[in-house]
Write a protein that holds these residues in place. Structure first.
Motif, PDB file in Angstrom:
ATOM      1  N   ALA A   1      -8.906   3.555   1.606  1.00 34.00           N
ATOM      2  CA  ALA A   1      -9.686   2.660   0.753  1.00 34.00           C
ATOM      3  C   ALA A   1      -8.845   1.989  -0.313  1.00 34.00           C
ATOM      4  CB  ALA A   1     -10.833   3.433   0.096  1.00 34.00           C
ATOM      5  N   HIS A   2      -7.719   2.608  -0.681  1.00 32.40           N
ATOM      6  CA  HIS A   2      -6.926   2.007  -1.765  1.00 32.40           C
ATOM      7  C   HIS A   2      -6.277   0.696  -1.340  1.00 32.40           C
ATOM      8  CE1 HIS A   2      -5.307   2.096  -5.759  1.00 32.40           C
ATOM      9  NE2 HIS A   2      -4.104   1.793  -5.285  1.00 32.40           N
ATOM     10  N   MET A   3      -6.187   0.434  -0.057  1.00 32.97           N
ATOM     11  CA  MET A   3      -5.679  -0.870   0.383  1.00 32.97           C
ATOM     12  C   MET A   3      -6.671  -1.992   0.074  1.00 32.97           C
ATOM     13  SD  MET A   3      -2.585  -0.852   1.445  1.00 32.97           S
ATOM     14  CE  MET A   3      -2.635  -2.560   1.984  1.00 32.97           C
ATOM     15  N   LEU A   4      -7.908  -1.638  -0.273  1.00 29.86           N
ATOM     16  CA  LEU A   4      -8.885  -2.640  -0.699  1.00 29.86           C
ATOM     17  C   LEU A   4      -8.674  -3.047  -2.149  1.00 29.86           C
ATOM     18  CD1 LEU A   4     -12.073  -0.964   0.819  1.00 29.86           C
ATOM     19  CD2 LEU A   4     -11.040  -3.090   1.618  1.00 29.86           C
ATOM     20  N   TYR A   5      -7.906  -2.277  -2.887  1.00 28.52           N
ATOM     21  CA  TYR A   5      -7.791  -2.470  -4.330  1.00 28.52           C
ATOM     22  C   TYR A   5      -6.777  -3.561  -4.651  1.00 28.52           C
ATOM     23  CZ  TYR A   5      -7.054  -1.296  -9.257  1.00 28.52           C
ATOM     24  OH  TYR A   5      -6.953  -1.342 -10.622  1.00 28.52           O
ATOM     25  N   GLU A   6      -7.232  -4.609  -5.330  1.00 27.84           N
ATOM     26  CA  GLU A   6      -6.379  -5.694  -5.804  1.00 27.84           C
ATOM     27  C   GLU A   6      -5.575  -6.352  -4.681  1.00 27.84           C
ATOM     28  OE1 GLU A   6      -4.100  -3.950  -8.997  1.00 27.84           O
ATOM     29  OE2 GLU A   6      -5.685  -4.373 -10.454  1.00 27.84           O
TER      30      GLU A   6
ATOM     31  N   ALA B   1      -6.023  -9.389  -1.514  1.00 27.29           N
ATOM     32  CA  ALA B   1      -6.882 -10.403  -0.907  1.00 27.29           C
ATOM     33  C   ALA B   1      -7.223 -10.035   0.533  1.00 27.29           C
ATOM     34  CB  ALA B   1      -6.196 -11.764  -0.949  1.00 27.29           C
ATOM     35  N   ASN B   2      -6.321  -9.296   1.168  1.00 28.07           N
ATOM     36  CA  ASN B   2      -6.506  -8.873   2.553  1.00 28.07           C
ATOM     37  C   ASN B   2      -6.238  -7.367   2.613  1.00 28.07           C
ATOM     38  OD1 ASN B   2      -5.982  -8.175   5.303  1.00 28.07           O
ATOM     39  ND2 ASN B   2      -5.494 -10.303   5.773  1.00 28.07           N
ATOM     40  N   PRO B   3      -7.193  -6.557   3.062  1.00 25.94           N
ATOM     41  CA  PRO B   3      -6.994  -5.098   3.041  1.00 25.94           C
ATOM     42  C   PRO B   3      -5.961  -4.598   4.032  1.00 25.94           C
ATOM     43  CG  PRO B   3      -9.044  -5.645   4.156  1.00 25.94           C
ATOM     44  CD  PRO B   3      -8.526  -6.924   3.564  1.00 25.94           C
ATOM     45  N   TYR B   4      -5.438  -5.481   4.887  1.00 26.20           N
ATOM     46  CA  TYR B   4      -4.441  -5.074   5.869  1.00 26.20           C
ATOM     47  C   TYR B   4      -3.041  -5.616   5.578  1.00 26.20           C
ATOM     48  CZ  TYR B   4      -8.566  -3.798   8.567  1.00 26.20           C
ATOM     49  OH  TYR B   4      -9.753  -3.240   8.976  1.00 26.20           O
ATOM     50  N   ARG B   5      -2.951  -6.619   4.739  1.00 24.59           N
ATOM     51  CA  ARG B   5      -1.659  -7.240   4.479  1.00 24.59           C
ATOM     52  C   ARG B   5      -1.468  -7.451   2.975  1.00 24.59           C
ATOM     53  NH1 ARG B   5       0.922  -9.458   8.768  1.00 24.59           N
ATOM     54  NH2 ARG B   5       1.835 -11.165   7.565  1.00 24.59           N
ATOM     55  N   MET B   6      -0.265  -7.161   2.495  1.00 25.35           N
ATOM     56  CA  MET B   6       0.036  -7.309   1.076  1.00 25.35           C
ATOM     57  C   MET B   6       1.435  -7.882   0.912  1.00 25.35           C
ATOM     58  SD  MET B   6       0.199  -4.390  -1.902  1.00 25.35           S
ATOM     59  CE  MET B   6       1.743  -3.734  -1.253  1.00 25.35           C
ATOM     60  N   ARG B   7       1.546  -8.967   0.158  1.00 30.71           N
ATOM     61  CA  ARG B   7       2.830  -9.656  -0.002  1.00 30.71           C
ATOM     62  C   ARG B   7       3.608  -9.062  -1.165  1.00 30.71           C
ATOM     63  NH1 ARG B   7       5.850 -14.530   1.018  1.00 30.71           N
ATOM     64  NH2 ARG B   7       7.884 -13.846   0.270  1.00 30.71           N
TER      65      ARG B   7
ATOM     66  N   PRO C   1       7.750  -9.598  -3.040  1.00 28.55           N
ATOM     67  CA  PRO C   1       8.792 -10.626  -3.081  1.00 28.55           C
ATOM     68  C   PRO C   1       9.664 -10.653  -1.829  1.00 28.55           C
ATOM     69  CG  PRO C   1       8.617  -9.569  -5.219  1.00 28.55           C
ATOM     70  CD  PRO C   1       7.721  -8.800  -4.291  1.00 28.55           C
ATOM     71  N   ALA C   2       9.901  -9.476  -1.245  1.00 33.11           N
ATOM     72  CA  ALA C   2      10.820  -9.395  -0.105  1.00 33.11           C
ATOM     73  C   ALA C   2      10.135  -9.544   1.241  1.00 33.11           C
ATOM     74  CB  ALA C   2      11.573  -8.068  -0.135  1.00 33.11           C
ATOM     75  N   GLY C   3       8.809  -9.552   1.289  1.00 31.92           N
ATOM     76  CA  GLY C   3       8.126  -9.640   2.573  1.00 31.92           C
ATOM     77  C   GLY C   3       6.687  -9.189   2.481  1.00 31.92           C
ATOM     78  N   THR C   4       6.111  -8.830   3.629  1.00 37.71           N
ATOM     79  CA  THR C   4       4.694  -8.513   3.709  1.00 37.71           C
ATOM     80  C   THR C   4       4.472  -7.163   4.375  1.00 37.71           C
ATOM     81  OG1 THR C   4       4.096 -10.855   3.840  1.00 37.71           O
ATOM     82  CG2 THR C   4       2.445  -9.273   4.590  1.00 37.71           C
ATOM     83  N   LEU C   5       3.707  -6.311   3.708  1.00 33.91           N
ATOM     84  CA  LEU C   5       3.282  -5.036   4.279  1.00 33.91           C
ATOM     85  C   LEU C   5       2.094  -5.287   5.203  1.00 33.91           C
ATOM     86  CD1 LEU C   5       3.142  -1.898   4.416  1.00 33.91           C
ATOM     87  CD2 LEU C   5       1.656  -2.028   2.388  1.00 33.91           C
ATOM     88  N   ASP C   6       2.141  -4.715   6.408  1.00 34.05           N
ATOM     89  CA  ASP C   6       1.057  -4.839   7.381  1.00 34.05           C
ATOM     90  C   ASP C   6       0.605  -3.427   7.773  1.00 34.05           C
ATOM     91  OD1 ASP C   6      -0.614  -5.180   9.590  1.00 34.05           O
ATOM     92  OD2 ASP C   6       0.521  -6.882  10.358  1.00 34.05           O
ATOM     93  N   VAL C   7      -0.650  -3.092   7.437  1.00 28.12           N
ATOM     94  CA  VAL C   7      -1.171  -1.762   7.736  1.00 28.12           C
ATOM     95  C   VAL C   7      -2.293  -1.826   8.778  1.00 28.12           C
ATOM     96  CG1 VAL C   7      -0.548  -0.975   5.425  1.00 28.12           C
ATOM     97  CG2 VAL C   7      -2.885  -1.753   5.871  1.00 28.12           C
ATOM     98  N   SER C   8      -2.370  -2.925   9.513  1.00 27.11           N
ATOM     99  CA  SER C   8      -3.469  -3.100  10.467  1.00 27.11           C
ATOM    100  C   SER C   8      -3.460  -2.042  11.559  1.00 27.11           C
ATOM    101  CB  SER C   8      -3.430  -4.504  11.076  1.00 27.11           C
ATOM    102  OG  SER C   8      -2.171  -4.757  11.676  1.00 27.11           O
ATOM    103  N   ASP C   9      -2.300  -1.456  11.865  1.00 27.00           N
ATOM    104  CA  ASP C   9      -2.218  -0.415  12.897  1.00 27.00           C
ATOM    105  C   ASP C   9      -2.016   0.980  12.306  1.00 27.00           C
ATOM    106  OD1 ASP C   9      -2.500  -2.246  14.981  1.00 27.00           O
ATOM    107  OD2 ASP C   9      -0.353  -2.660  15.037  1.00 27.00           O
ATOM    108  N   ALA C  10      -2.163   1.111  11.002  1.00 32.33           N
ATOM    109  CA  ALA C  10      -1.931   2.407  10.359  1.00 32.33           C
ATOM    110  C   ALA C  10      -3.023   3.404  10.720  1.00 32.33           C
ATOM    111  CB  ALA C  10      -1.854   2.240   8.846  1.00 32.33           C
ATOM    112  N   THR C  11      -2.627   4.669  10.847  1.00 31.72           N
ATOM    113  CA  THR C  11      -3.567   5.759  11.088  1.00 31.72           C
ATOM    114  C   THR C  11      -3.522   6.730   9.916  1.00 31.72           C
ATOM    115  OG1 THR C  11      -1.913   7.066  12.278  1.00 31.72           O
ATOM    116  CG2 THR C  11      -3.300   5.578  13.578  1.00 31.72           C
ATOM    117  N   TYR C  12      -4.665   7.301   9.588  1.00 34.12           N
ATOM    118  CA  TYR C  12      -4.799   8.204   8.453  1.00 34.12           C
ATOM    119  C   TYR C  12      -5.356   9.524   8.975  1.00 34.12           C
ATOM    120  CZ  TYR C  12      -4.551   3.720   5.990  1.00 34.12           C
ATOM    121  OH  TYR C  12      -4.183   2.488   5.551  1.00 34.12           O
ATOM    122  N   THR C  13      -4.567  10.593   8.857  1.00 29.56           N
ATOM    123  CA  THR C  13      -4.932  11.881   9.435  1.00 29.56           C
ATOM    124  C   THR C  13      -4.931  12.957   8.362  1.00 29.56           C
ATOM    125  OG1 THR C  13      -3.871  11.226  11.516  1.00 29.56           O
ATOM    126  CG2 THR C  13      -4.370  13.574  11.205  1.00 29.56           C
TER     127      THR C  13
END
Length: 463
Positions: free
Chosen positions: A253-258, A260-266, A268-280
């Motif tokens: 749920a913390h990827m929803l915090y601040e 614009a997109n809960p799967y991608r976060m920019r 300066p050096a690039g973009t984090l993509d968590v669309s395929d992340a698993t939480y166990t």
């Protein structure tokens, strides 16, 4: 000594809280040290409380609270022989904010007999330099802002650039044991040491995002900080408080915090993509995350934040419990605005263009205004009048004109004079200069450290 730059099997991040000065228990830090961290990282600022702190160059935290937290963390860093990183010092990351936190740290080290090398990383930017970058076509707006005009840069009282992880890495490699930085992304300070020690970018940036606000990713956000352990295929996160817990939902749920997109976060050096992340869930309080990716940017960019004075404010607050007026509170507020505008023109000779009025009805619709779903009459209403004018004297004069109206204004059909209750005496409180954010732009840079200046407490050999 700074951590070795040799690739590690795992790297631990101790985040004591979401913000320096927010407080945490010494016991939570003691437990964190038993988990063998490689770095202590804590954010020192935010834009959550608006533009005043950047515009005025002051902190929203008190020195006593910052000092209390720093004392515990400096001693912990010295004991474990690991770096302590603080980003966005002094709330907004101005140069004065960095120096303010550094002064507190140096006093504590003297009192505690600590001998730690401090690096100060400054992030303030000069309008002249930025106008040159603008002329060169290297500054671009972020939505919803449009193209930047040179006079906007000149109007700012303070401008900061938001650094990524690279200046932190450079400072630690130069021997810094405490890094106190200006404006930085919330994630950069946690990501710096893991990236320096060879951890993969995907898990590192994702872990940094999850720990940025301390216990907010747990089931009890009030219970303190968290600990992230990053390895070459993912990361594990757990609370520092043994009675607290992380769950797959609380972490994801913390990827929803601040964002614009809960799967991608920019960054300066690039973009984090968590669309395929698993939480166990590993157990009742620890979560393992895998599958995060990081896409390097084709062009490194630094985000700009700037604030300027919009005028001077005076506020007045009164409470209304008259049932007839609260039942017709929108009509009453509209009447207040009309009569006040007329009287300001008559007594002060001002037109609507000379000042601004904001009337907020707390207990009715002060937060949501026209989209407030509760249409029923409130039992009581707090009326806040906020006046903005080119001078403090004018703002206060307008609020004084409003004084009798905010004490006794009846609706036209009322056959009696109502009485309201001012919250303070005097009823008018001068707020001083008001500020607004005016920059939401990025600068293209050839080097991720070129816009930032680092000052070491003493010369050290590079490692």
């Amino acid at each position: 000594m700074p951590p070795s730059t040799d690739a590690a099997a795992r790297v631990g991040i101790l985040t004591p809280s979401g913000m320096l000065g927010a407080g945490f228990t010494p016991e939570s830090i003691e437990r964190g040290l038993t988990l063998h961290p490689n770095v202590i990282a804590v954010d020192g600022g935010s834009t959550d409380s608006g533009p005043h702190y950047l515009g005025a160059g002051v902190a929203k935290t008190t020195a006593a609270a910052v000092g209390r937290d720093l004392r515990i963390l400096l001693k912990a860093a010295a004991t474990a022989d690991i770096p302590l990183i603080v980003g966005s010092c002094g709330t907004s990351g101005t140069d004065s904010g960095v120096d303010w936190v550094a002064g507190i740290a140096e006093q504590i080290m003297t009192e505690e007999g600590l001998d730690l090398r401090i690096a100060r990383i400054y992030s303030e930017q000069e309008p002249t330099f930025l106008k040159g970058e603008l002329d060169a076509g290297r500054i671009h707006p972020l939505a919803p802002h449009g193209p930047l005009e040179p006079h906007t840069l000149e109007s700012c009282t303070h401008i900061v650039g938001m650094m990524g992880h690279e200046p932190f890495v450079e400072a630690i490699r130069a021997g810094a044991q405490v890094v106190l930085a200006g404006r930085a992304t919330d994630t950069a300070l946690a990501a710096a040491v893991p990236l320096m020690l060879g951890m993969p970018a995907g898990p590192t940036w994702h872990a940094a995002k999850i720990v940025e606000c301390g216990g907010q990713c747990t089931t009890d956000p009030r219970a303190g900080g968290v600990f992230a352990t990053i390895d070459h295929s993912g990361f594990v996160i757990e609370p520092l408080d043994p009675a607290n817990a992380c769950t797959p939902i609380s972490v994801a749920a913390h990827m929803l915090y601040e964002t614009a997109n809960p799967y991608r976060m920019r960054e300066p050096a690039g973009t984090l993509d968590v669309s395929d992340a698993t939480y166990t869930a590993l157990d009742e309080r620890r979560v393992r995350v895998e599958g995060s990716r990081f896409e390097p940017a084709g062009q490194h960019t630094i985000k700009l934040e700037g604030a300027r004075v919009t005028g001077y404010e005076t506020v007045s607050f009164t409470g209304i419990r008259d049932p007839y007026i609260t039942a017709h509170i929108d009509r009453w507020a509209a009447l207040l605005r009309v009569i006040l505008t007329e009287r300001v023109g008559q007594t002060l000779g001002l037109t609507d263009d000379d000042y601004g009025l904001d009337i907020r009805l707390y207990g009715h619709n002060a937060i949501l205004e026209d989209i407030e779903p509760d249409s029923g009459p409130p039992r009581e209403v707090g009326v806040m009048l906020l006046v903005n004018a080119p001078s403090q004297a004018t703002a206060t004069a307008i609020a004084k004109v409003a004084n009798p109206l905010m004490l006794h204004l009846p609706l036209p059909e009322m056959e009696y004079l109502p009485s309201f209750a001012f919250a303070t005496s005097p009823a008018e409180t001068q707020r001083g200069a008001a500020y607004e954010f005016v920059l939401n732009h990025v600068v293209e840079v050839d080097s991720p450290t070129s816009m930032f200046r680092t000052q070491h407490s003493r010369e050290v050999s590079h490692v």
